[in-house]
Write a protein that holds these residues in place. Sequence first.
Motif, PDB file in Angstrom:
ATOM      1  N   GLU A 136       5.046  10.302  -0.761  1.00 11.38           N
ATOM      2  CA  GLU A 136       4.579   8.931  -0.604  1.00 11.38           C
ATOM      3  C   GLU A 136       3.060   8.888  -0.563  1.00 11.38           C
ATOM      4  N   ILE A 137       2.477   7.986  -1.366  1.00 10.64           N
ATOM      5  CA  ILE A 137       1.042   7.726  -1.333  1.00 10.64           C
ATOM      6  C   ILE A 137       0.820   6.452  -0.525  1.00 10.64           C
ATOM      7  N   GLN A 138      -0.044   6.509   0.476  1.00  6.57           N
ATOM      8  CA  GLN A 138      -0.367   5.352   1.295  1.00  6.57           C
ATOM      9  C   GLN A 138      -1.823   4.965   1.072  1.00  6.57           C
ATOM     10  N   ALA A 139      -2.072   3.678   0.958  1.00  4.50           N
ATOM     11  CA  ALA A 139      -3.433   3.176   0.765  1.00  4.50           C
ATOM     12  C   ALA A 139      -3.682   1.991   1.700  1.00  4.50           C
ATOM     13  N   LEU A 140      -4.892   1.924   2.214  1.00  6.14           N
ATOM     14  CA  LEU A 140      -5.314   0.805   3.057  1.00  6.14           C
ATOM     15  C   LEU A 140      -6.681   0.353   2.564  1.00  6.14           C
ATOM     16  N   VAL A 141      -6.747  -0.882   2.092  1.00  4.70           N
ATOM     17  CA  VAL A 141      -7.987  -1.462   1.561  1.00  4.70           C
ATOM     18  C   VAL A 141      -8.334  -2.668   2.412  1.00  4.70           C
ATOM     19  N   SER A 142      -9.554  -2.682   2.939  1.00  5.80           N
ATOM     20  CA  SER A 142      -9.982  -3.785   3.798  1.00  5.80           C
ATOM     21  C   SER A 142     -11.474  -4.022   3.592  1.00  5.80           C
TER      22      SER A 142
ATOM     23  N   SER B 292      -2.202  -2.747  -1.635  1.00  2.00           N
ATOM     24  CA  SER B 292      -2.878  -3.029  -0.370  1.00  2.00           C
ATOM     25  C   SER B 292      -3.950  -4.101  -0.546  1.00  2.00           C
ATOM     26  N   PHE B 293      -4.659  -4.079  -1.674  1.00  6.32           N
ATOM     27  CA  PHE B 293      -5.698  -5.076  -1.922  1.00  6.32           C
ATOM     28  C   PHE B 293      -5.091  -6.470  -2.077  1.00  6.32           C
TER      29      PHE B 293
ATOM     30  N   GLY C  12       0.790  -1.225   0.000  1.00  8.33           N
ATOM     31  CA  GLY C  12       0.000   0.000   0.000  1.00  8.33           C
ATOM     32  C   GLY C  12       0.815   1.265   0.000  1.00  8.33           C
ATOM     33  N   SER C  13       2.111   1.187  -0.290  1.00 11.93           N
ATOM     34  CA  SER C  13       2.963   2.379  -0.290  1.00 11.93           C
ATOM     35  C   SER C  13       3.580   2.542  -1.674  1.00 11.93           C
TER      36      SER C  13
ATOM     37  N   VAL D 252      -7.018   6.435   1.479  1.00 10.21           N
ATOM     38  CA  VAL D 252      -5.835   6.871   0.729  1.00 10.21           C
ATOM     39  C   VAL D 252      -5.323   8.156   1.366  1.00 10.21           C
ATOM     40  N   ASN D 253      -4.018   8.201   1.601  1.00 13.40           N
ATOM     41  CA  ASN D 253      -3.426   9.327   2.313  1.00 13.40           C
ATOM     42  C   ASN D 253      -2.125   9.745   1.643  1.00 13.40           C
ATOM     43  N   VAL D 254      -1.911  11.049   1.578  1.00 16.42           N
ATOM     44  CA  VAL D 254      -0.629  11.586   1.138  1.00 16.42           C
ATOM     45  C   VAL D 254       0.199  11.832   2.391  1.00 16.42           C
TER      46      VAL D 254
END
Length: 455
Positions: free
Chosen positions: A307-313, A378-379, A291-292, A354-356
């Motif tokens: 950096e782009i951060q993503a968390l998929v749940s 992340s998925f 996710g990074s 999704v976060n910057v």
Amino acid sequence: MAKTKVKFVCQECGYESPKWMGKCPGCHTWNRMVEEVERTTKTPAPAVLGSHQSKVERIDEIDISQEPRVKTGSEETDRVLGGGIVPGSLVLVGGDPGIGKSTILLQTSHRLAAQGLKVLYVSGEESVQQIKLRADRLQILSPHLLILSETDFAQIEMQIAAVNPDFLIVDSIQTIFHPAVGTTPGSVGQVRECTGHLLRIAKTHGIATFIVGHVTKEGAIAGPRMLEHMVDAVLYFEGERHHTYRILRAVKNRFGSTNEIGIFEMREEGLVEVGNPSELFLSERSQGAPGSAVVASVEGTRPVLVEIQALVSPTAFGNPRRNANGLDHARVSMIMAVLEKRMGLYVGSQDAYVNVAGGVRLDEPAVDLGVAMAIASSFKETGMSPHDVYIGEIGLAGEIRGVSRIEQRVREARKLGFARCIVPIKNLRGWTPPAGIEVVGVDSIQQAFQIVFRG
């Protein structure tokens, strides 16, 4: 005795009405009509600065050699202003309360005064003793820096005539009132009238003027929209309270590029310039975590790696949640729809965050590819190479579209030690990639997935 009458004025657009209305007919906002007392006989404004005779001039005969830019002593501030301060310009600085607007203007005043230039700092919110306490903490002491605590514009105008400064700072415009306007400070009439007088002083006498504007809860500068049209440049001072850095962003500039940014770090001794913002934003990046992804964005004329951060749940509710911090929410939803339709990633039933990293705001579409890769990583619960940078805009058909200034983005990635850049294949034409970094061109998101997750 002067006859008075009551009117209702919209605090957003300045629309006037003889009676109160819940919805403004001018800008269609609710509950912004405020009662004001209007005097039918007004005291004429004092002309203490003398008159200026205008004349018609041919454009090919106008001499601009006497209008050089004045360096502020801060490379970041000069970058945002377009190379320095233009004499006679009027600059509006806005930002949230406590973000550091007064601090950066006081430090700018100190640097200008250190060059032997006379600076008049007018504060309508603090006393001279309060300003002195901040100046001592920032180690600001110059005989060319003059402080005035006043809210009456007539008195301010007389002090300007007596001092004749090279630079003028007014903090803030919402606290200043003109005695010829029969309304309270901060109202539409007062802000418009005081800004108009400051504009005339700046243009006729060549005094570069900075005015501080408060912002509303929506983040826009308080007062009439006309205020931003009157000034030459509009700067927003942004930042998160939980982070130490601040961003000075130009959203309007008649003398330089818009969307230019300057990065500062808030310390005990004041605001300190950040020479390499990409290194700052990537300093706490986790290596190889799912996710990074790192993207290369261009802010004005400066490439910045973030950096782009993503968390998929899986969602625990009926409707999946979509949360985008630092990115356009609609853009993130579109990218997720493309991933589901073109790549078969069933993210429609997943919560997505999704976060910057660092709290930066990214508005350009060149970060689409990095956002898509972070969401897919992340998925899939699959990490990506920490040495890759992603550049490209994603279309609805899944194609990767070209972006501007690809050379600057790749050079910035190479300077920070990255090994590979995934870029649109269209951007490989017409230039030679620099040595020391691999540049891979892709024409679709399917091809990018094959390189990143299977290559």
